[in-house]
Design a protein around this motif. Structure first.
Motif, PDB file in Angstrom:
ATOM      1  N   CYS A   1       0.835  -1.204   0.000  1.00  0.00           N
ATOM      2  CA  CYS A   1       0.000   0.000   0.000  1.00  0.00           C
ATOM      3  C   CYS A   1       0.868   1.250   0.000  1.00  0.00           C
ATOM      4  O   CYS A   1       2.048   1.216   0.349  1.00  0.00           O
ATOM      5  CB  CYS A   1      -0.893   0.028   1.245  1.00  0.00           C
TER       6      CYS A   1
ATOM      7  N   ARG B   1       0.551   5.478   1.333  1.00  0.00           N
ATOM      8  CA  ARG B   1      -0.220   6.405   2.164  1.00  0.00           C
ATOM      9  C   ARG B   1      -0.420   7.705   1.387  1.00  0.00           C
ATOM     10  O   ARG B   1       0.558   8.314   0.949  1.00  0.00           O
ATOM     11  CB  ARG B   1       0.514   6.675   3.482  1.00  0.00           C
ATOM     12  N   ARG B   2      -1.689   8.104   1.197  1.00  0.00           N
ATOM     13  CA  ARG B   2      -1.974   9.329   0.455  1.00  0.00           C
ATOM     14  C   ARG B   2      -3.137  10.064   1.105  1.00  0.00           C
ATOM     15  O   ARG B   2      -4.258   9.542   1.174  1.00  0.00           O
ATOM     16  CB  ARG B   2      -2.302   9.019  -1.001  1.00  0.00           C
TER      17      ARG B   2
ATOM     18  N   GLY C   1      -4.049  10.621   4.077  1.00  0.00           N
ATOM     19  CA  GLY C   1      -4.727   9.908   5.153  1.00  0.00           C
ATOM     20  C   GLY C   1      -5.422   8.633   4.731  1.00  0.00           C
ATOM     21  O   GLY C   1      -6.134   8.021   5.527  1.00  0.00           O
ATOM     22  N   THR C   2      -5.227   8.215   3.468  1.00  0.00           N
ATOM     23  CA  THR C   2      -5.861   6.999   2.959  1.00  0.00           C
ATOM     24  C   THR C   2      -4.796   5.988   2.551  1.00  0.00           C
ATOM     25  O   THR C   2      -3.762   6.366   1.988  1.00  0.00           O
ATOM     26  CB  THR C   2      -6.742   7.325   1.732  1.00  0.00           C
ATOM     27  N   LEU C   3      -5.046   4.714   2.836  1.00  0.00           N
ATOM     28  CA  LEU C   3      -4.152   3.643   2.405  1.00  0.00           C
ATOM     29  C   LEU C   3      -4.674   3.080   1.088  1.00  0.00           C
ATOM     30  O   LEU C   3      -5.722   2.437   1.052  1.00  0.00           O
ATOM     31  CB  LEU C   3      -4.106   2.524   3.462  1.00  0.00           C
TER      32      LEU C   3
ATOM     33  N   GLU D   1       6.152   8.831  -2.330  1.00  0.00           N
ATOM     34  CA  GLU D   1       5.252   7.798  -1.817  1.00  0.00           C
ATOM     35  C   GLU D   1       5.933   6.433  -1.934  1.00  0.00           C
ATOM     36  O   GLU D   1       6.121   5.912  -3.030  1.00  0.00           O
ATOM     37  CB  GLU D   1       3.926   7.811  -2.586  1.00  0.00           C
TER      38      GLU D   1
ATOM     39  N   GLU E   1       4.464   0.225   1.096  1.00  0.00           N
ATOM     40  CA  GLU E   1       4.707  -0.519   2.336  1.00  0.00           C
ATOM     41  C   GLU E   1       3.861  -1.790   2.343  1.00  0.00           C
ATOM     42  O   GLU E   1       2.704  -1.769   1.923  1.00  0.00           O
ATOM     43  CB  GLU E   1       4.330   0.318   3.560  1.00  0.00           C
TER      44      GLU E   1
ATOM     45  N   GLY F   1      -9.793   2.968  -0.232  1.00  0.00           N
ATOM     46  CA  GLY F   1      -8.792   2.853   0.813  1.00  0.00           C
ATOM     47  C   GLY F   1      -8.962   1.625   1.680  1.00  0.00           C
ATOM     48  O   GLY F   1     -10.068   1.137   1.896  1.00  0.00           O
TER      49      GLY F   1
ATOM     50  N   THR G   1     -13.117   5.864   3.924  1.00  0.00           N
ATOM     51  CA  THR G   1     -11.894   5.331   3.313  1.00  0.00           C
ATOM     52  C   THR G   1     -11.867   5.549   1.808  1.00  0.00           C
ATOM     53  O   THR G   1     -10.928   5.112   1.137  1.00  0.00           O
ATOM     54  CB  THR G   1     -11.759   3.821   3.595  1.00  0.00           C
TER      55      THR G   1
END
Length: 301
Positions: free
Chosen positions: A216, A218-219, A221-223, A236, A239, A255, A281
């Motif tokens: 994933c 992180r953007r 606050g969203t995965l 970015e 992970e 998300g 999400t």
């Protein structure tokens, strides 16, 4: 689950089945919009119960963005075989190729907004006069304004200020040529109701609703799930995380949540203490305060 009111779930079930049967009775060419998410899976299950032992008397429609989770498509195809019903697929890629919509550019590009044109074209091509969907009033503020029977004009547009009253469960499906309805049989369900019913009925679900390891980024606050469809910034870094999805849509805007829930019981416990709605999400809902309502007025689900 043992503390949940099972009779209340049966009341919700009965109401939804009544509405599904009402749609089949009032309209000539109804259909069920199917995303592969839990709410459309629930609707397919309720439809099967509504007409058992006969088969579901209407097709399922999937609007394919081309950026779907592979697990969703696998589940969809297996379910269609099990139900023995017709599947209609509307392709966003076809709409792009025909010049009807323009592919978004940039890092936040998504095909989710492009679905509206494909959906309206598909409904028109197959002369669908009532399209049932799994929207619920607790998901998002715009959806809380919907009636069970949501009238759409000849352009597929929705006017939230000009909806028909629905007193004593009397539903008015009258329409002029070219108009159609969106119908939401599970409007009165909550996310908790859906999961408890799925648990009670032992409905098989797509694997991405349960915890799994996924790459994933992180953007805002969203995965977001790492994929070939996602335009990734240099800053970015992907992970490998232990996640699951509460809602399913286009991979570019759906998300994930950090989760160890590997059973329906775990999901129910997790949802019961969550302080964020499942639509929280979805990156597409965060584009503006009125993002969902604007899309719905244009003809979106």
């Amino acid at each position: 689950m043992e503390n949940y009111n099972l009779s209340y779930l049966r009341e919700l079930e009965a109401e939804s089945i009544f509405i599904i049967r009402e749609v089949a009775a009032q309209f000539e060419k109804p259909a069920l919009l199917f995303s592969g998410g839990k709410d459309s899976i629930l609707l397919a299950h309720l439809s099967r119960k509504a007409f058992h032992p006969a088969k579901i008397p209407f097709p399922l429609i999937h609007i394919d963005t081309g950026h779907n989770f592979p697990e969703t498509l696998t589940y969809r195809d297996d379910l269609i075989k099990a139900l023995g019903v017709k599947l209609i697929v509307g392709s966003v890629q076809d709409s792009i190729d025909q010049g009807k919509v323009k592919e978004e550019k940039g890092f936040d590009a998504s095909r989710n907004m492009l679905q509206t044109v494909t959906l309206l074209d598909t409904l028109e091509e197959y002369k669908i006069d009532a399209a049932m969907g799994g929207a619920r009033r607790d998901e998002e503020k715009a959806r809380a304004k919907e009636r069970f029977f949501s009238h759409r004009d000849e352009f597929g547009q929705w006017d939230p200020k000009n909806q028909r009253p629905e007193l004593w469960n009397i539903f008015n499906g009258k329409k002029n040529p070219g108009e159609h309805f969106r119908v939401f049989p599970i409007s009165n369900w909550t996310e908790m109701d859906v999961w408890n019913y799925i648990h009670m009925e032992k409905i098989d679900m797509p694997v991405i609703y349960f915890t799994h390891k996924r790459l994933c980024i992180r953007r805002n606050g969203t995965l977001l799930a790492h994929s070939d469809y996602l335009n990734i910034r240099e800053s970015e870094k992907p992970e490998m995380l232990q996640v699951r999805f509460r809602t399913i849509g286009d991979m570019t805007c759906t998300g994930a949540v950090m989760s160890e829930a590997n059973s329906l019981e775990d999901i129910i416990k997790e949802v019961s203490i969550s302080r964020q709605t499942e639509r929280g999400t979805r990156a597409d809902d965060k584009r503006s305060e009125s993002a969902m309502e604007d899309r719905k007025k244009e003809g979106y689900f």
